[in-house]
Enzyme design. Sequence first.
Site, PDB file in Angstrom:
ATOM      1  N   SER A 134       0.861  -1.181   0.000  1.00 45.66           N
ATOM      2  CA  SER A 134       0.000   0.000   0.000  1.00 45.66           C
ATOM      3  C   SER A 134       0.892   1.224   0.000  1.00 45.66           C
ATOM      4  O   SER A 134       2.067   1.144   0.393  1.00 45.66           O
ATOM      5  CB  SER A 134      -0.862   0.004   1.269  1.00 45.66           C
ATOM      6  N   TYR A 147      -2.667  -1.670  10.385  1.00 45.04           N
ATOM      7  CA  TYR A 147      -2.566  -1.798   8.923  1.00 45.04           C
ATOM      8  C   TYR A 147      -1.218  -1.272   8.445  1.00 45.04           C
ATOM      9  O   TYR A 147      -0.495  -1.930   7.676  1.00 45.04           O
ATOM     10  CB  TYR A 147      -3.722  -1.000   8.288  1.00 45.04           C
TER      11      TYR A 147
HETATM   12  N1  LIG Z   1      -8.525  -0.618  -1.903  1.00 47.71           N
HETATM   13  C1  LIG Z   1      -7.494   0.175  -1.665  1.00 47.71           C
HETATM   14  O1  LIG Z   1      -7.592   1.401  -1.703  1.00 47.71           O
HETATM   15  C2  LIG Z   1      -6.143  -0.402  -1.349  1.00 47.71           C
HETATM   16  C3  LIG Z   1      -5.041   0.459  -1.367  1.00 47.71           C
HETATM   17  C4  LIG Z   1      -3.788  -0.046  -1.071  1.00 47.71           C
HETATM   18  C5  LIG Z   1      -3.651  -1.378  -0.771  1.00 47.71           C
HETATM   19  N2  LIG Z   1      -4.728  -2.192  -0.763  1.00 47.71           N
HETATM   20  C6  LIG Z   1      -4.519  -3.582  -0.412  1.00 47.71           C
HETATM   21  O2  LIG Z   1      -5.023  -4.403  -1.431  1.00 47.71           O
HETATM   22  C7  LIG Z   1      -5.442  -5.645  -0.893  1.00 47.71           C
HETATM   23  C8  LIG Z   1      -6.856  -5.957  -1.385  1.00 47.71           C
HETATM   24  O3  LIG Z   1      -7.718  -4.945  -0.929  1.00 47.71           O
HETATM   25  P1  LIG Z   1      -9.160  -4.657  -1.576  1.00 47.71           P
HETATM   26  O4  LIG Z   1      -9.328  -3.197  -1.514  1.00 47.71           O
HETATM   27  O5  LIG Z   1      -9.286  -5.366  -2.858  1.00 47.71           O
HETATM   28  O6  LIG Z   1     -10.088  -5.296  -0.444  1.00 47.71           O
HETATM   29  P2  LIG Z   1     -11.429  -6.186  -0.501  1.00 47.71           P
HETATM   30  O7  LIG Z   1     -12.033  -6.037   0.843  1.00 47.71           O
HETATM   31  O8  LIG Z   1     -12.238  -5.848  -1.696  1.00 47.71           O
HETATM   32  O9  LIG Z   1     -10.845  -7.659  -0.681  1.00 47.71           O
HETATM   33  C9  LIG Z   1     -10.071  -8.245   0.304  1.00 47.71           C
HETATM   34  C10 LIG Z   1     -10.300  -9.737   0.272  1.00 47.71           C
HETATM   35  O10 LIG Z   1      -9.451 -10.331   1.284  1.00 47.71           O
HETATM   36  C11 LIG Z   1     -10.206 -11.344   1.919  1.00 47.71           C
HETATM   37  N3  LIG Z   1      -9.694 -11.596   3.266  1.00 47.71           N
HETATM   38  C12 LIG Z   1      -9.688 -10.728   4.311  1.00 47.71           C
HETATM   39  N4  LIG Z   1      -9.221 -11.352   5.413  1.00 47.71           N
HETATM   40  C13 LIG Z   1      -8.929 -12.629   5.040  1.00 47.71           C
HETATM   41  C14 LIG Z   1      -8.427 -13.767   5.732  1.00 47.71           C
HETATM   42  N5  LIG Z   1      -8.191 -13.730   7.047  1.00 47.71           N
HETATM   43  N6  LIG Z   1      -8.247 -14.900   5.051  1.00 47.71           N
HETATM   44  C15 LIG Z   1      -8.532 -14.971   3.720  1.00 47.71           C
HETATM   45  N7  LIG Z   1      -9.029 -13.934   3.019  1.00 47.71           N
HETATM   46  C16 LIG Z   1      -9.221 -12.780   3.674  1.00 47.71           C
HETATM   47  C17 LIG Z   1     -11.638 -10.801   1.960  1.00 47.71           C
HETATM   48  O11 LIG Z   1     -12.595 -11.845   2.160  1.00 47.71           O
HETATM   49  C18 LIG Z   1     -11.745 -10.133   0.605  1.00 47.71           C
HETATM   50  O12 LIG Z   1     -12.263 -11.006  -0.373  1.00 47.71           O
HETATM   51  C19 LIG Z   1      -5.324  -5.516   0.624  1.00 47.71           C
HETATM   52  O13 LIG Z   1      -4.129  -6.101   1.080  1.00 47.71           O
HETATM   53  C20 LIG Z   1      -5.281  -4.030   0.834  1.00 47.71           C
HETATM   54  O14 LIG Z   1      -4.586  -3.671   2.002  1.00 47.71           O
HETATM   55  C21 LIG Z   1      -5.980  -1.742  -1.050  1.00 47.71           C
END
Ligand SMILES: NC(=O)c1ccc[n+]([C@@H]2O[C@H](COP(=O)([O-])OP(=O)(O)OC[C@H]3O[C@@H](n4cnc5c(N)ncnc54)[C@H](O)[C@@H]3O)[C@@H](O)[C@H]2O)c1
Length: 252
Positions: A134, A147
């Site tokens: 991130s 986080y």
């Molecule tokens: N969306 C953003 O703005 C953003 C920005 C920077 C980084 N990220 C990172 O990208 C990644 C994906 O984020 P996203 O925005 O697509 O989120 P999201 O909530 O859409 O998807 C996350 C997925 O992870 C799964 N998950 C969570 N805990 C879990 C566990 N204990 N075991 C198995 N699966 C688990 C959830 O069920 C979900 O399907 C994350 O690591 C997040 O930190 C997201």
Amino acid sequence: MQNKVAVVTGGASGIGRAVAEKLNELGCKVVIADFNPETGNAAAEAIGATFIQADLSDAEQCRSLIEQTAKLHGSVDILVNNAGFQHISPIEDFPVDQWNKLLAVMLTAPFLLMRYSWPMMKQNRWGRVINIASVHAMVASPFKAGYISAKHGVIGLTKTAALEGGEFGITVNAICPAYVRTPLVENQIADQARTRGIKEDQVVTDVMLKNAAIKKLIEPEEVANLVAFLASDLASSITGSSMTIDSGWTAQ
Ligand SMILES: NC(=O)c1ccc[n+]([C@@H]2O[C@H](COP(=O)([O-])OP(=O)(O)OC[C@H]3O[C@@H](n4cnc5c(N)ncnc54)[C@H](O)[C@@H]3O)[C@@H](O)[C@H]2O)c1
């Protein structure tokens, strides 16, 4: 990337789902690992991938995920550590169980999954590990101690593994996006509004896009395209890097 075996954690939603779809399009055998069976099965069916249910906060389930994948497809070639979640709270109120879980899912699980995939990648003399970190792996914001600590940790893991993987054709990189339009972001708008005492629409303009030169949320497919590039042979000399897709946030 034809027939490479790719494990995408958190592949049921958001960025992970876009990554699973892209790698599948490119000919990989994709395994979506997620703890949510409804969204996981639905995504796998829509994409033509395999779903394996796993709660990645549990070390035994991390081991079993890699074992099941190897049994099913013979190997693990590409590991995309993407699963994650968010907890917003000031440090003095930050629940200790949430701190532990954030580190388990976003730092310990990437380590364990890499540890168990490593011997297969080493034997094949080819491997790709891509950690979805991130912008919060590089800079901090208030109220996200767990986080941000986990994401900073994953950069250290990325660099260390890159040094160990070099001689075996294994590359390890991190991608550092700013705010991407996914359920994780949509769900935290209300939390941020409450914690900061501002309106929900102000969270997007005044908090999420405050530091961005390009004033729009990033699309999941933009992150998936960079994953696909890092997983390809075109990126065989790129390792140990942390690449931003942050609309200019960390340029200042
Ligand atoms: N969306 C953003 O703005 C953003 C920005 C920077 C980084 N990220 C990172 O990208 C990644 C994906 O984020 P996203 O925005 O697509 O989120 P999201 O909530 O859409 O998807 C996350 C997925 O992870 C799964 N998950 C969570 N805990 C879990 C566990 N204990 N075991 C198995 N699966 C688990 C959830 O069920 C979900 O399907 C994350 O690591 C997040 O930190 C997201």
